[in-house]
Design a protein around this motif. Structure first.
Motif, PDB file in Angstrom:
ATOM      1  N   THR A  98       0.479  -1.149   0.056  1.00 57.64           N
ATOM      2  CA  THR A  98      -0.088  -0.185  -0.016  1.00 57.64           C
ATOM      3  C   THR A  98       0.703   1.397   0.083  1.00 57.64           C
ATOM      4  N   VAL A 102       0.785   3.715  -3.340  1.00 61.87           N
ATOM      5  CA  VAL A 102       0.121   4.976  -3.230  1.00 61.87           C
ATOM      6  C   VAL A 102       1.330   6.212  -3.330  1.00 61.87           C
ATOM      7  N   ASN A 166      -6.350   4.466 -10.190  1.00 61.68           N
ATOM      8  CA  ASN A 166      -6.008   5.129  -9.279  1.00 61.68           C
ATOM      9  C   ASN A 166      -5.034   6.260  -9.393  1.00 61.68           C
ATOM     10  N   ILE A 208      -5.312  10.664  -0.911  1.00 61.98           N
ATOM     11  CA  ILE A 208      -4.513   9.504  -0.343  1.00 61.98           C
ATOM     12  C   ILE A 208      -5.068   8.489   0.369  1.00 61.98           C
ATOM     13  N   SER A 212      -5.496   4.686  -0.462  1.00 60.57           N
ATOM     14  CA  SER A 212      -5.026   3.926   0.627  1.00 60.57           C
ATOM     15  C   SER A 212      -5.694   2.836   0.850  1.00 60.57           C
ATOM     16  N   ASN A 215      -6.326   0.233  -1.702  1.00 61.15           N
ATOM     17  CA  ASN A 215      -4.891  -0.559  -1.781  1.00 61.15           C
ATOM     18  C   ASN A 215      -4.937  -1.604  -0.812  1.00 61.15           C
TER      19      ASN A 215
END
Length: 312
Positions: A98, A102, A166, A208, A212, A215
Protein backbone atom coordinates in the motif's frame (compact mmCIF):
# COMPACT_ATOMS: atom_id res chain seq x y z
CA UNK A 1 -57.05 39.64 -4.87
CA UNK A 2 -57.05 41.53 -1.55
CA UNK A 3 -54.40 41.39 1.16
CA UNK A 4 -56.22 38.80 3.23
CA UNK A 5 -56.38 36.36 0.33
CA UNK A 6 -52.69 36.92 -0.44
CA UNK A 7 -51.84 36.30 3.22
CA UNK A 8 -53.84 33.06 3.24
CA UNK A 9 -52.20 31.92 0.00
CA UNK A 10 -48.76 32.67 1.44
CA UNK A 11 -49.55 30.71 4.61
CA UNK A 12 -50.83 27.81 2.53
CA UNK A 13 -47.66 27.83 0.43
CA UNK A 14 -45.47 27.90 3.54
CA UNK A 15 -47.48 25.08 5.13
CA UNK A 16 -47.19 22.96 1.99
CA UNK A 17 -43.46 23.63 1.83
CA UNK A 18 -43.02 22.69 5.49
CA UNK A 19 -45.09 19.52 5.06
CA UNK A 20 -43.12 18.55 1.95
CA UNK A 21 -39.82 19.17 3.77
CA UNK A 22 -40.94 17.05 6.71
CA UNK A 23 -42.04 14.28 4.35
CA UNK A 24 -38.68 14.29 2.57
CA UNK A 25 -36.85 14.22 5.92
CA UNK A 26 -38.88 11.18 7.02
CA UNK A 27 -38.27 9.54 3.64
CA UNK A 28 -34.52 10.19 3.83
CA UNK A 29 -34.26 8.76 7.34
CA UNK A 30 -36.33 5.75 6.33
CA UNK A 31 -34.07 5.01 3.37
CA UNK A 32 -30.93 5.46 5.50
CA UNK A 33 -32.29 3.16 8.22
CA UNK A 34 -33.16 0.50 5.63
CA UNK A 35 -29.67 0.77 4.11
CA UNK A 36 -28.07 0.43 7.56
CA UNK A 37 -30.21 -2.60 8.34
CA UNK A 38 -29.29 -4.18 5.01
CA UNK A 39 -25.64 -4.02 6.13
CA UNK A 40 -25.95 -4.71 9.86
CA UNK A 41 -28.41 -7.63 9.78
CA UNK A 42 -26.40 -9.82 7.35
CA UNK A 43 -23.27 -9.13 9.41
CA UNK A 44 -25.07 -10.21 12.60
CA UNK A 45 -26.26 -13.35 10.81
CA UNK A 46 -22.71 -14.20 9.75
CA UNK A 47 -21.48 -13.61 13.32
CA UNK A 48 -24.23 -15.79 14.78
CA UNK A 49 -23.47 -18.66 12.38
CA UNK A 50 -19.74 -18.39 13.11
CA UNK A 51 -20.45 -18.79 16.85
CA UNK A 52 -22.84 -21.72 16.42
CA UNK A 53 -22.16 -25.45 16.15
CA UNK A 54 -21.92 -26.25 12.45
CA UNK A 55 -24.15 -29.32 12.44
CA UNK A 56 -26.80 -27.45 14.42
CA UNK A 57 -26.59 -24.43 12.10
CA UNK A 58 -27.24 -26.74 9.14
CA UNK A 59 -30.77 -27.25 10.50
CA UNK A 60 -31.55 -23.57 9.82
CA UNK A 61 -33.46 -21.07 11.92
CA UNK A 62 -30.42 -19.08 13.10
CA UNK A 63 -30.58 -15.40 12.28
CA UNK A 64 -29.01 -12.91 14.70
CA UNK A 65 -28.10 -14.99 17.76
CA UNK A 66 -26.33 -18.38 18.03
CA UNK A 67 -28.58 -21.23 19.15
CA UNK A 68 -25.78 -23.59 20.25
CA UNK A 69 -22.84 -21.35 21.17
CA UNK A 70 -19.31 -22.59 20.45
CA UNK A 71 -15.86 -21.30 19.56
CA UNK A 72 -14.89 -24.46 17.69
CA UNK A 73 -15.21 -22.73 14.31
CA UNK A 74 -12.58 -20.15 15.24
CA UNK A 75 -10.42 -22.80 16.95
CA UNK A 76 -10.48 -24.81 13.75
CA UNK A 77 -9.32 -21.80 11.76
CA UNK A 78 -6.44 -21.00 14.12
CA UNK A 79 -5.51 -24.68 14.35
CA UNK A 80 -3.97 -24.42 10.90
CA UNK A 81 -0.19 -24.67 11.18
CA UNK A 82 0.56 -21.84 8.74
CA UNK A 83 -2.18 -19.42 9.85
CA UNK A 84 0.21 -17.19 11.81
CA UNK A 85 2.75 -17.17 8.99
CA UNK A 86 0.01 -16.32 6.51
CA UNK A 87 -1.15 -13.47 8.75
CA UNK A 88 2.37 -12.01 8.87
CA UNK A 89 2.72 -12.25 5.10
CA UNK A 90 -0.63 -10.51 4.65
CA UNK A 91 0.42 -7.71 6.99
CA UNK A 92 3.76 -7.37 5.17
CA UNK A 93 2.23 -7.17 1.70
CA UNK A 94 -0.60 -4.88 2.83
CA UNK A 95 1.63 -2.35 4.59
CA UNK A 96 4.54 -2.32 2.15
CA UNK A 97 2.41 -2.76 -0.97
CA UNK A 98 0.00 0.00 0.00
CA UNK A 99 2.76 2.46 0.91
CA UNK A 100 4.81 1.90 -2.25
CA UNK A 101 1.76 1.81 -4.53
CA UNK A 102 0.25 5.04 -3.19
CA UNK A 103 3.60 6.87 -3.14
CA UNK A 104 4.70 5.86 -6.64
CA UNK A 105 1.23 6.31 -8.13
CA UNK A 106 1.05 9.79 -6.61
CA UNK A 107 4.41 10.72 -8.15
CA UNK A 108 3.29 9.47 -11.56
CA UNK A 109 -0.04 11.32 -11.27
CA UNK A 110 1.76 14.55 -10.37
CA UNK A 111 4.01 14.19 -13.41
CA UNK A 112 1.04 13.53 -15.72
CA UNK A 113 -0.85 16.58 -14.47
CA UNK A 114 2.12 18.87 -15.21
CA UNK A 115 1.21 20.55 -18.50
CA UNK A 116 4.77 21.69 -19.20
CA UNK A 117 6.04 18.09 -19.39
CA UNK A 118 6.91 17.19 -23.02
CA UNK A 119 4.44 14.71 -24.52
CA UNK A 120 2.13 14.97 -21.52
CA UNK A 121 -1.09 14.32 -23.49
CA UNK A 122 0.37 11.47 -25.54
CA UNK A 123 1.80 9.76 -22.46
CA UNK A 124 -1.50 10.13 -20.58
CA UNK A 125 -3.38 8.52 -23.47
CA UNK A 126 -0.82 5.71 -23.72
CA UNK A 127 -1.20 4.92 -20.00
CA UNK A 128 -4.99 5.18 -20.15
CA UNK A 129 -5.04 2.84 -23.19
CA UNK A 130 -3.73 0.00 -21.00
CA UNK A 131 -7.05 0.04 -19.10
CA UNK A 132 -8.98 -1.00 -22.20
CA UNK A 133 -7.25 -4.32 -22.91
CA UNK A 134 -5.69 -7.15 -20.93
CA UNK A 135 -2.89 -9.44 -22.05
CA UNK A 136 -4.58 -12.48 -20.49
CA UNK A 137 -3.73 -14.80 -17.64
CA UNK A 138 -1.20 -17.01 -19.45
CA UNK A 139 0.95 -14.14 -20.85
CA UNK A 140 0.81 -12.50 -17.43
CA UNK A 141 2.06 -15.70 -15.79
CA UNK A 142 4.87 -16.01 -18.35
CA UNK A 143 5.98 -12.43 -17.64
CA UNK A 144 6.03 -13.08 -13.89
CA UNK A 145 8.00 -16.27 -14.41
CA UNK A 146 10.56 -14.58 -16.66
CA UNK A 147 11.01 -11.87 -14.05
CA UNK A 148 11.54 -14.58 -11.39
CA UNK A 149 8.59 -13.32 -9.36
CA UNK A 150 6.65 -16.59 -9.18
CA UNK A 151 7.00 -18.40 -5.86
CA UNK A 152 8.43 -15.20 -4.40
CA UNK A 153 7.06 -12.85 -1.78
CA UNK A 154 7.60 -9.93 -4.16
CA UNK A 155 4.88 -11.24 -6.48
CA UNK A 156 2.44 -9.72 -3.99
CA UNK A 157 4.00 -6.25 -4.12
CA UNK A 158 5.76 -5.41 -7.40
CA UNK A 159 3.02 -6.23 -9.99
CA UNK A 160 0.52 -4.14 -8.02
CA UNK A 161 2.68 -1.04 -7.62
CA UNK A 162 0.80 0.96 -10.25
CA UNK A 163 -2.90 1.21 -10.91
CA UNK A 164 -3.96 3.31 -13.88
CA UNK A 165 -7.40 3.88 -12.37
CA UNK A 166 -5.92 5.20 -9.12
CA UNK A 167 -3.44 7.25 -11.10
CA UNK A 168 -6.21 8.99 -13.02
CA UNK A 169 -8.14 9.67 -9.81
CA UNK A 170 -5.06 11.23 -8.21
CA UNK A 171 -4.30 13.21 -11.36
CA UNK A 172 -7.83 14.64 -11.34
CA UNK A 173 -7.48 15.61 -7.68
CA UNK A 174 -4.02 17.18 -8.13
CA UNK A 175 -5.34 19.32 -10.99
CA UNK A 176 -7.65 21.06 -8.48
CA UNK A 177 -4.62 22.48 -6.65
CA UNK A 178 -4.32 26.20 -7.53
CA UNK A 179 -1.47 26.76 -9.95
CA UNK A 180 -0.63 29.94 -8.07
CA UNK A 181 0.68 27.87 -5.17
CA UNK A 182 3.11 26.02 -7.41
CA UNK A 183 4.21 29.19 -9.19
CA UNK A 184 4.85 30.94 -5.88
CA UNK A 185 6.85 27.95 -4.68
CA UNK A 186 8.96 27.94 -7.85
CA UNK A 187 9.63 31.67 -7.49
CA UNK A 188 10.90 30.93 -3.97
CA UNK A 189 13.30 28.38 -5.47
CA UNK A 190 11.35 25.20 -4.70
CA UNK A 191 12.01 22.24 -7.01
CA UNK A 192 9.40 19.84 -8.38
CA UNK A 193 10.18 17.37 -5.60
CA UNK A 194 9.82 20.15 -3.03
CA UNK A 195 6.43 21.14 -4.48
CA UNK A 196 5.32 17.51 -4.46
CA UNK A 197 6.30 16.87 -0.84
CA UNK A 198 5.48 20.30 0.64
CA UNK A 199 2.35 21.30 -1.29
CA UNK A 200 0.76 18.44 -3.25
CA UNK A 201 0.89 15.69 -0.62
CA UNK A 202 -0.17 17.81 2.41
CA UNK A 203 -3.17 19.21 0.50
CA UNK A 204 -4.21 15.81 -0.89
CA UNK A 205 -4.97 13.85 2.28
CA UNK A 206 -8.52 12.88 1.17
CA UNK A 207 -7.42 11.22 -2.08
CA UNK A 208 -4.40 9.60 -0.44
CA UNK A 209 -6.56 8.15 2.34
CA UNK A 210 -9.17 6.87 -0.14
CA UNK A 211 -6.60 5.28 -2.47
CA UNK A 212 -4.73 3.82 0.53
CA UNK A 213 -7.92 2.18 1.74
CA UNK A 214 -8.65 0.74 -1.71
CA UNK A 215 -5.11 -0.65 -1.97
CA UNK A 216 -5.08 -2.05 1.56
CA UNK A 217 -8.41 -3.84 1.13
CA UNK A 218 -7.27 -5.22 -2.22
CA UNK A 219 -4.01 -6.58 -0.78
CA UNK A 220 -5.67 -7.99 2.33
CA UNK A 221 -8.47 -9.81 0.49
CA UNK A 222 -6.39 -11.08 -2.44
CA UNK A 223 -6.20 -14.89 -2.39
CA UNK A 224 -5.80 -15.41 -6.14
CA UNK A 225 -2.13 -14.41 -6.35
CA UNK A 226 -1.02 -16.75 -3.58
CA UNK A 227 -3.08 -19.60 -4.98
CA UNK A 228 -1.88 -19.42 -8.60
CA UNK A 229 1.60 -17.88 -8.51
CA UNK A 230 3.05 -19.27 -5.27
CA UNK A 231 3.69 -22.98 -4.56
CA UNK A 232 5.51 -22.73 -1.24
CA UNK A 233 2.86 -23.14 1.53
CA UNK A 234 4.99 -21.01 3.89
CA UNK A 235 4.74 -18.02 1.55
CA UNK A 236 0.98 -17.91 1.12
CA UNK A 237 -1.00 -15.01 2.64
CA UNK A 238 -3.85 -15.36 5.10
CA UNK A 239 -6.61 -15.11 2.49
CA UNK A 240 -5.10 -17.95 0.44
CA UNK A 241 -4.58 -20.13 3.51
CA UNK A 242 -8.19 -19.65 4.58
CA UNK A 243 -9.49 -20.23 1.06
CA UNK A 244 -7.61 -23.55 0.78
CA UNK A 245 -8.85 -24.55 4.24
CA UNK A 246 -12.44 -23.83 3.19
CA UNK A 247 -11.99 -25.93 0.06
CA UNK A 248 -10.82 -28.92 2.11
CA UNK A 249 -13.60 -28.49 4.66
CA UNK A 250 -16.23 -28.20 1.92
CA UNK A 251 -14.94 -31.43 0.38
CA UNK A 252 -15.29 -33.11 3.79
CA UNK A 253 -18.84 -31.77 4.15
CA UNK A 254 -19.77 -33.04 0.67
CA UNK A 255 -18.44 -36.47 1.63
CA UNK A 256 -20.53 -36.37 4.77
CA UNK A 257 -23.67 -35.42 2.89
CA UNK A 258 -23.11 -38.22 0.36
CA UNK A 259 -22.84 -40.84 3.11
CA UNK A 260 -25.90 -42.92 3.90
CA UNK A 261 -27.68 -44.20 6.98
CA UNK A 262 -25.63 -45.19 10.01
CA UNK A 263 -22.35 -44.07 8.45
CA UNK A 264 -23.62 -40.50 8.19
CA UNK A 265 -24.82 -40.55 11.80
CA UNK A 266 -21.42 -41.78 12.99
CA UNK A 267 -19.65 -39.02 11.08
CA UNK A 268 -22.08 -36.42 12.42
CA UNK A 269 -21.22 -37.47 15.97
CA UNK A 270 -17.54 -36.84 15.33
CA UNK A 271 -17.78 -33.49 13.50
CA UNK A 272 -19.08 -30.20 14.88
CA UNK A 273 -17.62 -27.88 12.25
CA UNK A 274 -19.11 -27.71 8.76
CA UNK A 275 -18.05 -25.88 5.66
CA UNK A 276 -20.71 -23.21 6.16
CA UNK A 277 -19.86 -22.48 9.80
CA UNK A 278 -16.16 -22.43 9.00
CA UNK A 279 -16.81 -20.05 6.12
CA UNK A 280 -18.64 -17.65 8.45
CA UNK A 281 -15.78 -17.73 10.97
CA UNK A 282 -13.34 -17.06 8.14
CA UNK A 283 -15.36 -14.07 6.96
CA UNK A 284 -15.32 -12.56 10.46
CA UNK A 285 -11.55 -13.03 10.76
CA UNK A 286 -10.85 -11.47 7.36
CA UNK A 287 -13.10 -8.41 7.73
CA UNK A 288 -12.15 -7.56 11.34
CA UNK A 289 -8.84 -5.75 10.54
CA UNK A 290 -10.51 -3.65 7.84
CA UNK A 291 -13.41 -2.78 10.16
CA UNK A 292 -10.94 -1.68 12.85
CA UNK A 293 -8.92 0.51 10.47
CA UNK A 294 -11.81 2.12 8.57
CA UNK A 295 -13.02 4.51 11.35
CA UNK A 296 -9.63 6.24 11.36
CA UNK A 297 -9.86 6.93 7.62
CA UNK A 298 -13.59 7.63 7.43
CA UNK A 299 -13.38 11.43 7.44
CA UNK A 300 -10.81 11.39 4.63
CA UNK A 301 -12.66 8.68 2.73
CA UNK A 302 -15.90 10.69 2.81
CA UNK A 303 -14.06 13.54 1.10
CA UNK A 304 -12.24 11.23 -1.24
CA UNK A 305 -15.40 9.79 -2.79
CA UNK A 306 -16.18 13.25 -4.19
CA UNK A 307 -12.89 13.41 -6.08
CA UNK A 308 -13.30 14.80 -9.56
CA UNK A 309 -17.00 15.52 -9.14
CA UNK A 310 -16.57 19.29 -9.48
CA UNK A 311 -14.02 21.57 -11.07
CA UNK A 312 -13.65 25.25 -10.68
Amino acid sequence: MNREEKRRMKKTTVSLGTAFGSLMTVLNYTVLILLCLSIILPTLNVLALSLNVGTDAAKGGIYFWPRDFTLDNFKEVFRQSNIVNGFLISVFRTVLGTFLSVFLTAMAAYALKTRTMPGQKQLTFFIFFTMLFSGGLIPYYIVLKELHLTNSIWVYVLPALYSVWNMMIMKSFFEQTPEGLEEAARIDGCSDFGIFFRIILPTSKPVIAAISLFNAVGHWNDWFTGSFYVRDPNMKPLSTVLQEMLTKQQALTDTLMSATGSMQMQMLDKIQVTGTSLKMATIMIVITPIVLVYPFLQKYFAKGVMIGSMKE
